[in-house]
Design a protein around this motif. Structure first.
Motif, mmCIF file in Angstrom:
data_model
loop_
_atom_site.group_PDB
_atom_site.id
_atom_site.type_symbol
_atom_site.label_atom_id
_atom_site.label_comp_id
_atom_site.label_asym_id
_atom_site.label_seq_id
_atom_site.Cartn_x
_atom_site.Cartn_y
_atom_site.Cartn_z
ATOM 1 N N ILE A 20 0.888 -1.161 0.000
ATOM 2 C CA ILE A 20 0.000 0.000 0.000
ATOM 3 C C ILE A 20 0.924 1.208 0.000
ATOM 4 O O ILE A 20 1.834 1.291 0.827
ATOM 5 C CB ILE A 20 -0.908 0.000 1.242
ATOM 6 C CG1 ILE A 20 -1.808 -1.229 1.225
ATOM 7 C CG2 ILE A 20 -1.702 1.297 1.331
ATOM 8 C CD1 ILE A 20 -2.551 -1.467 2.525
ATOM 9 N N VAL A 21 0.703 2.140 -0.912
ATOM 10 C CA VAL A 21 1.580 3.306 -1.027
ATOM 11 C C VAL A 21 0.875 4.535 -0.456
ATOM 12 O O VAL A 21 -0.221 4.887 -0.880
ATOM 13 C CB VAL A 21 1.974 3.564 -2.494
ATOM 14 C CG1 VAL A 21 2.881 4.785 -2.600
ATOM 15 C CG2 VAL A 21 2.646 2.331 -3.094
ATOM 16 N N LYS A 22 1.534 5.152 0.521
ATOM 17 C CA LYS A 22 1.043 6.392 1.133
ATOM 18 C C LYS A 22 1.884 7.554 0.613
ATOM 19 O O LYS A 22 3.027 7.372 0.224
ATOM 20 C CB LYS A 22 1.185 6.332 2.660
ATOM 21 C CG LYS A 22 0.466 5.184 3.307
ATOM 22 C CD LYS A 22 -0.948 5.556 3.543
ATOM 23 C CE LYS A 22 -1.644 4.493 4.375
ATOM 24 N NZ LYS A 22 -3.013 4.747 4.554
ATOM 25 N N GLU A 23 1.290 8.728 0.632
ATOM 26 C CA GLU A 23 2.057 9.913 0.266
ATOM 27 C C GLU A 23 3.102 10.193 1.333
ATOM 28 O O GLU A 23 2.908 9.866 2.506
ATOM 29 C CB GLU A 23 1.139 11.131 0.115
ATOM 30 C CG GLU A 23 0.268 11.086 -1.116
ATOM 31 C CD GLU A 23 1.073 11.058 -2.406
ATOM 32 O OE1 GLU A 23 2.087 11.778 -2.525
ATOM 33 O OE2 GLU A 23 0.703 10.281 -3.309
ATOM 34 N N TYR A 24 4.191 10.818 0.934
ATOM 35 C CA TYR A 24 5.274 11.110 1.876
ATOM 36 C C TYR A 24 4.819 12.109 2.937
ATOM 37 O O TYR A 24 4.106 13.064 2.649
ATOM 38 C CB TYR A 24 6.485 11.671 1.130
ATOM 39 C CG TYR A 24 7.571 12.103 2.076
ATOM 40 C CD1 TYR A 24 8.417 11.157 2.646
ATOM 41 C CD2 TYR A 24 7.727 13.433 2.433
ATOM 42 C CE1 TYR A 24 9.404 11.522 3.539
ATOM 43 C CE2 TYR A 24 8.712 13.811 3.333
ATOM 44 C CZ TYR A 24 9.546 12.854 3.883
ATOM 45 O OH TYR A 24 10.504 13.221 4.785
ATOM 46 N N THR A 25 5.248 11.873 4.154
ATOM 47 C CA THR A 25 5.112 12.844 5.229
ATOM 48 C C THR A 25 6.355 12.759 6.097
ATOM 49 O O THR A 25 6.905 11.677 6.286
ATOM 50 C CB THR A 25 3.851 12.609 6.089
ATOM 51 O OG1 THR A 25 3.806 13.611 7.117
ATOM 52 C CG2 THR A 25 3.851 11.240 6.738
ATOM 53 N N ASN A 26 6.792 13.876 6.593
ATOM 54 C CA ASN A 26 7.896 13.855 7.554
ATOM 55 C C ASN A 26 7.359 14.107 8.961
ATOM 56 O O ASN A 26 8.124 14.263 9.895
ATOM 57 C CB ASN A 26 8.994 14.850 7.175
ATOM 58 C CG ASN A 26 8.513 16.288 7.229
ATOM 59 O OD1 ASN A 26 7.352 16.562 7.461
ATOM 60 N ND2 ASN A 26 9.413 17.211 6.979
ATOM 61 N N ASN A 27 6.033 14.128 9.093
ATOM 62 C CA ASN A 27 5.387 14.313 10.393
ATOM 63 C C ASN A 27 5.462 12.998 11.169
ATOM 64 O O ASN A 27 4.756 12.037 10.854
ATOM 65 C CB ASN A 27 3.934 14.757 10.190
ATOM 66 C CG ASN A 27 3.229 15.030 11.493
ATOM 67 O OD1 ASN A 27 3.412 14.336 12.483
ATOM 68 N ND2 ASN A 27 2.392 16.056 11.478
ATOM 69 N N GLN A 28 6.336 12.962 12.153
ATOM 70 C CA GLN A 28 6.571 11.731 12.905
ATOM 71 C C GLN A 28 5.327 11.250 13.652
ATOM 72 O O GLN A 28 5.132 10.050 13.828
ATOM 73 C CB GLN A 28 7.739 11.921 13.877
ATOM 74 C CG GLN A 28 9.082 12.041 13.172
ATOM 75 C CD GLN A 28 9.373 10.840 12.291
ATOM 76 O OE1 GLN A 28 9.365 9.704 12.740
ATOM 77 N NE2 GLN A 28 9.647 11.094 11.016
ATOM 78 N N ILE A 29 4.468 12.160 14.076
ATOM 79 C CA ILE A 29 3.232 11.760 14.758
ATOM 80 C C ILE A 29 2.329 11.012 13.786
ATOM 81 O O ILE A 29 1.771 9.966 14.127
ATOM 82 C CB ILE A 29 2.507 12.978 15.364
ATOM 83 C CG1 ILE A 29 3.378 13.641 16.440
ATOM 84 C CG2 ILE A 29 1.152 12.575 15.921
ATOM 85 C CD1 ILE A 29 3.731 12.763 17.623
ATOM 86 N N ASP A 30 2.192 11.520 12.563
ATOM 87 C CA ASP A 30 1.377 10.822 11.556
ATOM 88 C C ASP A 30 1.938 9.428 11.278
ATOM 89 O O ASP A 30 1.197 8.461 11.149
ATOM 90 C CB ASP A 30 1.318 11.611 10.249
ATOM 91 C CG ASP A 30 0.427 12.833 10.334
ATOM 92 O OD1 ASP A 30 -0.383 12.925 11.286
ATOM 93 O OD2 ASP A 30 0.541 13.701 9.452
ATOM 94 N N ILE A 31 3.267 9.340 11.184
ATOM 95 C CA ILE A 31 3.896 8.048 10.937
ATOM 96 C C ILE A 31 3.649 7.106 12.106
ATOM 97 O O ILE A 31 3.270 5.950 11.917
ATOM 98 C CB ILE A 31 5.409 8.230 10.664
ATOM 99 C CG1 ILE A 31 5.606 8.940 9.319
ATOM 100 C CG2 ILE A 31 6.136 6.886 10.689
ATOM 101 C CD1 ILE A 31 7.031 9.397 9.055
ATOM 102 N N GLN A 32 3.825 7.601 13.338
ATOM 103 C CA GLN A 32 3.599 6.759 14.518
ATOM 104 C C GLN A 32 2.143 6.309 14.607
ATOM 105 O O GLN A 32 1.872 5.170 14.969
ATOM 106 C CB GLN A 32 3.964 7.513 15.799
ATOM 107 C CG GLN A 32 5.419 7.448 16.151
ATOM 108 C CD GLN A 32 5.676 8.058 17.521
ATOM 109 O OE1 GLN A 32 5.386 9.221 17.756
ATOM 110 N NE2 GLN A 32 6.216 7.261 18.416
#
Length: 115
Positions: free
Chosen positions: A50-62
């Motif tokens: 599944i491909v997600k758009e890039y984010t550098n927001n660590q909270i979103d990643i967590q």
């Protein structure tokens, strides 16, 4: 063990990746490290994802990783609790808002918050 399961049954759940911000054909693995390693051991060069758009927001990643991990049966409840409370402190989210983000009900999160 996982490699054998994948070889005999196939991959039941795809890994989750996000597009690399500067390298057009590269991806960053978000979820599914063990599945990815199993595919490498099987010498497979492609893995369903599944491909997600890039984010550098660590909270979103967590939050993305936490939502996935909450559905695993072998997750350590203490580690899960620690991660939930860490995100809650960093974001200021209430348990209700956090429950919405991870796809769980509030009572489930209350149990983890007591650990």
């Amino acid at each position: 063990m996982l490699s054998k399961d994948i070889a005999s049954k196939g991959l039941l759940h795809p890994v989750t990746v996000m597009k690399h911000p500067t390298k057009k054909s590269d991806y960053i693995l978000l979820i599914g490290g063990n599945r990815y390693e199993a595919f490498k051991r099987l010498k497979r060069t492609k893995i369903p994802c599944i491909v997600k758009e890039y984010t550098n927001n660590q909270i979103d990643i967590q939050l993305t990783q936490l939502a996935e991990n909450m559905h695993r049966t072998d997750i350590n409840p203490v580690e899960l609790s620690d991660t939930l409370m860490e995100i809650k402190e960093k974001t200021g989210f209430t348990l209700e808002i956090l429950a919405q983000h991870v796809g769980r009900n509030i009572d489930s999160l209350k149990q983890y918050s007591r650990i």
